[in-house]
Scaffold this motif. Structure first.
Motif, short mmCIF file in Angstrom:
data_model
loop_
_atom_site.label_atom_id
_atom_site.label_comp_id
_atom_site.label_asym_id
_atom_site.label_seq_id
_atom_site.Cartn_x
_atom_site.Cartn_y
_atom_site.Cartn_z
N THR A 1 49.96 36.48 36.53
CA THR A 1 49.56 36.10 37.88
C THR A 1 49.69 34.59 37.99
O THR A 1 48.70 33.84 37.96
N SER B 1 46.77 43.52 44.45
CA SER B 1 45.67 43.91 45.33
C SER B 1 46.20 44.54 46.62
O SER B 1 45.66 45.53 47.10
N TYR C 1 46.08 39.24 30.45
CA TYR C 1 46.03 38.92 31.88
C TYR C 1 46.02 37.40 32.00
O TYR C 1 45.01 36.76 31.76
N ASP D 1 51.59 39.36 44.56
CA ASP D 1 52.34 40.31 45.37
C ASP D 1 53.37 39.61 46.26
O ASP D 1 54.45 40.14 46.52
N GLU D 2 52.99 38.41 46.73
CA GLU D 2 53.89 37.67 47.64
C GLU D 2 55.14 37.17 46.91
O GLU D 2 56.07 36.67 47.52
N GLY E 1 52.09 39.42 38.89
CA GLY E 1 50.74 39.41 39.46
C GLY E 1 50.65 39.06 40.94
O GLY E 1 49.91 39.69 41.67
N LYS F 1 50.31 40.51 32.07
CA LYS F 1 50.32 40.47 33.53
C LYS F 1 50.31 39.00 33.91
O LYS F 1 49.36 38.28 33.64
N SER G 1 40.35 41.46 38.96
CA SER G 1 39.82 40.49 39.93
C SER G 1 39.55 41.20 41.25
O SER G 1 38.49 41.01 41.86
N THR G 2 40.52 41.99 41.67
CA THR G 2 40.41 42.69 42.94
C THR G 2 39.23 43.66 42.95
O THR G 2 38.64 43.92 43.99
N ILE H 1 51.35 44.43 39.35
CA ILE H 1 49.98 44.88 39.62
C ILE H 1 49.50 44.04 40.80
O ILE H 1 49.61 42.80 40.76
O1 SI3 Z 1 43.19 41.69 38.52
C1 SI3 Z 1 43.58 42.03 39.62
O2 SI3 Z 1 42.85 42.58 40.42
C2 SI3 Z 1 44.96 41.73 40.02
O3 SI3 Z 1 45.89 42.36 39.66
C3 SI3 Z 1 45.08 40.66 40.88
C4 SI3 Z 1 46.43 40.38 41.49
O4 SI3 Z 1 47.28 39.71 40.61
C5 SI3 Z 1 46.05 39.54 42.65
N1 SI3 Z 1 45.70 38.24 42.17
C6 SI3 Z 1 44.56 37.65 42.48
C7 SI3 Z 1 44.29 36.37 41.82
O5 SI3 Z 1 43.79 38.11 43.29
C8 SI3 Z 1 47.14 39.53 43.67
O6 SI3 Z 1 47.38 40.83 44.09
C9 SI3 Z 1 46.73 38.67 44.88
O7 SI3 Z 1 45.49 39.11 45.40
C10 SI3 Z 1 47.75 38.74 45.99
O8 SI3 Z 1 49.01 38.45 45.47
C11 SI3 Z 1 47.41 37.75 47.11
O9 SI3 Z 1 47.54 36.43 46.65
#
Ligand code: SI3
Length: 294
Positions: free
Chosen positions: A166, A207, A136, A190-191, A188, A164, A46-47, A205
């Motif tokens: 999320t 962003s 995912y 980060d917070e 998934g 993964k 997604s990122t 994993i």
């Molecule tokens: O596929 C990906 O790029 C990820 O790993 C995405 C990751 O889980 C991110 N999820 C989404 C929906 O963007 C998180 O890193 C997310 O951006 C972050 O926790 C902020 O909400």
């Protein structure tokens, strides 16, 4: 799959001023991620704005990330697509490029049956020439909310080694941990990394690992050492940044940080992803200065 546990940056896709994928910036970003000591890359998720790229662009990103990142850590290629055929083409590319694993969102938009989704994942495993597959699960974006029993069915497919997650469903995370010993279980959001790790995730994993990799490594180290209070303090420092990123749009805001840190040349995202609004700049400049000082 011990090599796949750990912390992997969900790699962003940098563009040049004309909006084309920038190979030099992508190389710099891969190097910057590994300089933070992260365990691997999740390429084209997604990122990485993968659903906004053509198949050829996605393959190019896979190639450049592999050229720059090979030997530095695990390479996981996200091959999920709206058609099984495209996902298979991408899985074959990852296999040819020596990736360690592939991963995929479920097929979106057409509201396929669970049996069709199962066939899609089986077809990806088939095309991946022996590479393990990481599901995912991202219900907020895919619109597909799997029950535990449905996940169990998918995890039972030959070649599927992990998931993964999320989601903010820490009950399901713990159920996966309890029900599937040895499963590669990656957090998934980060917070919620701390919550995920204490609920059984063996890595993550994310962003925001692109810019806060060292903080997340410290957080995981503290969890593994049993220091939950210390880990919470690190999670809070991460979340103070994430609050701002979410307020302005996490992908454009993250790209602006990478731009300010001198890693990429423009903070552009691909339309219809919105670019930053003016009010964001001062707050993000302050975060960039904070991160540059670490
Ligand atoms: O596929 C990906 O790029 C990820 O790993 C995405 C990751 O889980 C991110 N999820 C989404 C929906 O963007 C998180 O890193 C997310 O951006 C972050 O926790 C902020 O909400």
């Amino acid at each position: 799959p011990a090599r796949l546990a750990g912390l992997h940056a969900a790699l962003m896709t940098p563009y040049d001023a004309a909006g084309e994928v920038s190979e030099p910036c992508l190389r710099q970003l891969v190097a910057a991620v590994f300089n933070q000591g992260l365990d691997g890359l999740y390429v084209g998720g997604s990122t990485g704005e993968s659903l906004l790229l053509t198949t050829e662009e996605r393959q190019r990103v896979f190639r450049v990330a592999a050229e720059e990142g090979k030997g530095c850590g695990a390479l996981i290629g996200h091959v999920g697509a709206i058609s099984t055929r495209e996902a298979q083409i991408l899985a074959r590319s990852c296999a040819a490029l020596g990736y360690d694993a592939v991963s995929a969102i479920p097929p979106i938009y057409f509201q396929h049956s669970r049996a069709a989704i199962r066939d899609y994942y089986a077809a990806i495993v088939d095309a991946a020439e022996g590479l393990p597959l990481i599901l995912y699960n991202v219900p907020a974006m895919s619109g597909i909310r799997f029950t535990l029993a449905e996940l169990q069915d998918l995890l039972g497919l030959p070649g599927v080694v992990g998931i993964k997650q999320t989601t903010n469903d820490m009950y399901q995370m713990e159920q996966l941990h309890r029900g599937f010993p040895g499963l590669l279980l990656l957090n998934g959001f980060d917070e919620m990394l701390l919550a995920g790790l204490v609920s059984g995730a063996n890595g993550g994993i994310g962003s925001t690992y692109n810019v806060m990799g060292q903080r997340y490594r410290e957080l995981r180290r503290l969890v593994l050492a049993g220091d939950t209070a210390g880990a919470l303090a690190v999670q809070s420092r991460c979340n103070a940044v994430i609050d701002t990123l979410l307020a302005f749009g996490v992908f454009p805001a993250l790209k602006y940080l990478l731009f300010r840190l001198g890693i990429i040349r423009t903070p552009l995202c691909r339309a219809p992803m919105e670019s930053l609004t003016g009010g964001a700049i001062d707050r993000l400049d302050a975060i960039a200065a904070e991160l540059a000082g670490e």
